[in-house]
Write a protein that holds these residues in place. Structure first.
Motif, PDB file in Angstrom:
ATOM      1  N   ARG A   1       0.834  -1.201   0.000  1.00  0.00           N
ATOM      2  CA  ARG A   1       0.000   0.000   0.000  1.00  0.00           C
ATOM      3  C   ARG A   1       0.869   1.252   0.000  1.00  0.00           C
ATOM      4  NH1 ARG A   1      -4.996   2.086   1.459  1.00  0.00           N
ATOM      5  NH2 ARG A   1      -5.857   0.029   1.897  1.00  0.00           N
TER       6      ARG A   1
ATOM      7  N   GLU B   1       0.865   4.129  -2.838  1.00  0.00           N
ATOM      8  CA  GLU B   1       0.531   5.507  -2.499  1.00  0.00           C
ATOM      9  C   GLU B   1       1.673   6.461  -2.813  1.00  0.00           C
ATOM     10  OE1 GLU B   1      -0.618   5.065   1.573  1.00  0.00           O
ATOM     11  OE2 GLU B   1      -2.717   4.587   1.070  1.00  0.00           O
TER      12      GLU B   1
ATOM     13  N   THR C   1      -9.476  10.575  -5.305  1.00  0.00           N
ATOM     14  CA  THR C   1      -8.843  10.036  -4.096  1.00  0.00           C
ATOM     15  C   THR C   1      -9.438   8.697  -3.686  1.00  0.00           C
ATOM     16  OG1 THR C   1      -8.366  12.276  -3.327  1.00  0.00           O
ATOM     17  CG2 THR C   1      -8.275  10.513  -1.678  1.00  0.00           C
ATOM     18  N   GLU C   2     -10.770   8.599  -3.724  1.00  0.00           N
ATOM     19  CA  GLU C   2     -11.391   7.341  -3.305  1.00  0.00           C
ATOM     20  C   GLU C   2     -11.013   6.205  -4.240  1.00  0.00           C
ATOM     21  OE1 GLU C   2     -15.567   7.705  -2.755  1.00  0.00           O
ATOM     22  OE2 GLU C   2     -15.404   9.206  -1.159  1.00  0.00           O
TER      23      GLU C   2
ATOM     24  N   THR D   1      -7.497   5.132  -3.397  1.00  0.00           N
ATOM     25  CA  THR D   1      -7.450   4.359  -2.157  1.00  0.00           C
ATOM     26  C   THR D   1      -7.808   2.901  -2.422  1.00  0.00           C
ATOM     27  OG1 THR D   1      -7.983   6.292  -0.807  1.00  0.00           O
ATOM     28  CG2 THR D   1      -8.433   4.130   0.161  1.00  0.00           C
TER      29      THR D   1
END
Length: 224
Positions: A69, A73, A204-205, A208
């Motif tokens: 992750r 990111e 952004t969602e 994620t």
């Protein structure tokens, strides 16, 4: 790994790791973000040294990842730095743009290819996928059918097919000439035009969710 130089109104940012086809490490991602954000020129020209634009993530790094992750990111932050830069960012793609390399190009305002440019998202072939914003930006740039084809088949396309899809804007012998052409325009108008073109709903969602899926895969990843 990242080299910068100023030439008039164009800041040249070069992925300079030709022995690894300019593959990106975590430090390289951070350096790329700093270079683009730090440019004072109205136009940034992003290119790769040697025979490739960028092979994507350094697979030696990926094989040893403990936190998928965080790596996803990190790449997403770099892509957002390119996308959100005040400067107009022109990707000059000469040779292969693969995986994360393609994703960095997707974050640029213009993608200009040479006849030797090729593009691909090969991650599905070895158990991964493009998690630096690729699943977010690719469907916004090309048709849903083309985005699915590239992402799910892992095939490589040439510059002509990329132009047909709308993945690149032009095919020229020297993409740097386009960066200089853009820089000849009014600088304030360039900045405001870019801002309006980039005024879309937040991703952004989606990013994620993308990072979560990548983290699940990285736990099972073994370098081929």
């Amino acid at each position: 790994m990242i080299e910068t130089r100023s030439e008039g109104d164009v800041c040249h940012v070069t992925l300079a790791r030709p022995d690894r086809r300019n593959a990106l490490t975590p430090d390289g991602l951070d350096a790329l973000a700093r270079a683009v954000r730090g440019a004072d020129e109205p136009v940034v020209y992003l290119s790769g040294a040697g025979s490739a634009f960028c092979a994507g993530a350094d697979l030696d790094v990926v094989a040893d990842l403990e936190d998928g992750r965080a790596f996803a990111e990190r790449g997403q932050r770099t892509a957002r730095a390119i996308e959100g830069a005040e400067s107009v960012v022109v990707a000059g793609v000469d040779g292969p743009a693969r995986g994360g390399g393609l994703e960095m190009a997707l974050a640029c305002d213009l993608r200009i290819a040479t006849p030797e440019a090729t593009f691909g998202e090969p991650g599905v072939g070895f158990g991964l996928f493009g998690a630096w914003g690729g699943t977010v930006r690719l469907p916004r740039l090309v048709s849903g059918a083309d985005a699915a084809d590239l992402s799910l088949s892992g095939r490589v396309i040439d510059a002509e097919e990329a132009l047909r899809m709308g993945l690149v804007s032009r095919i020229v012998e020297d993409p740097e000439t386009v960066a200089r052409e853009v820089a000849e325009n009014d600088h304030r108008a360039l900045a405001l035009t870019k801002k309006r073109l980039r005024d879309v709903s937040s991703s952004t969602e989606q990013e994620t969710a993308e990072a979560t899926a990548f983290a699940e895969l990285i736990g099972r990843y073994e370098r081929p």
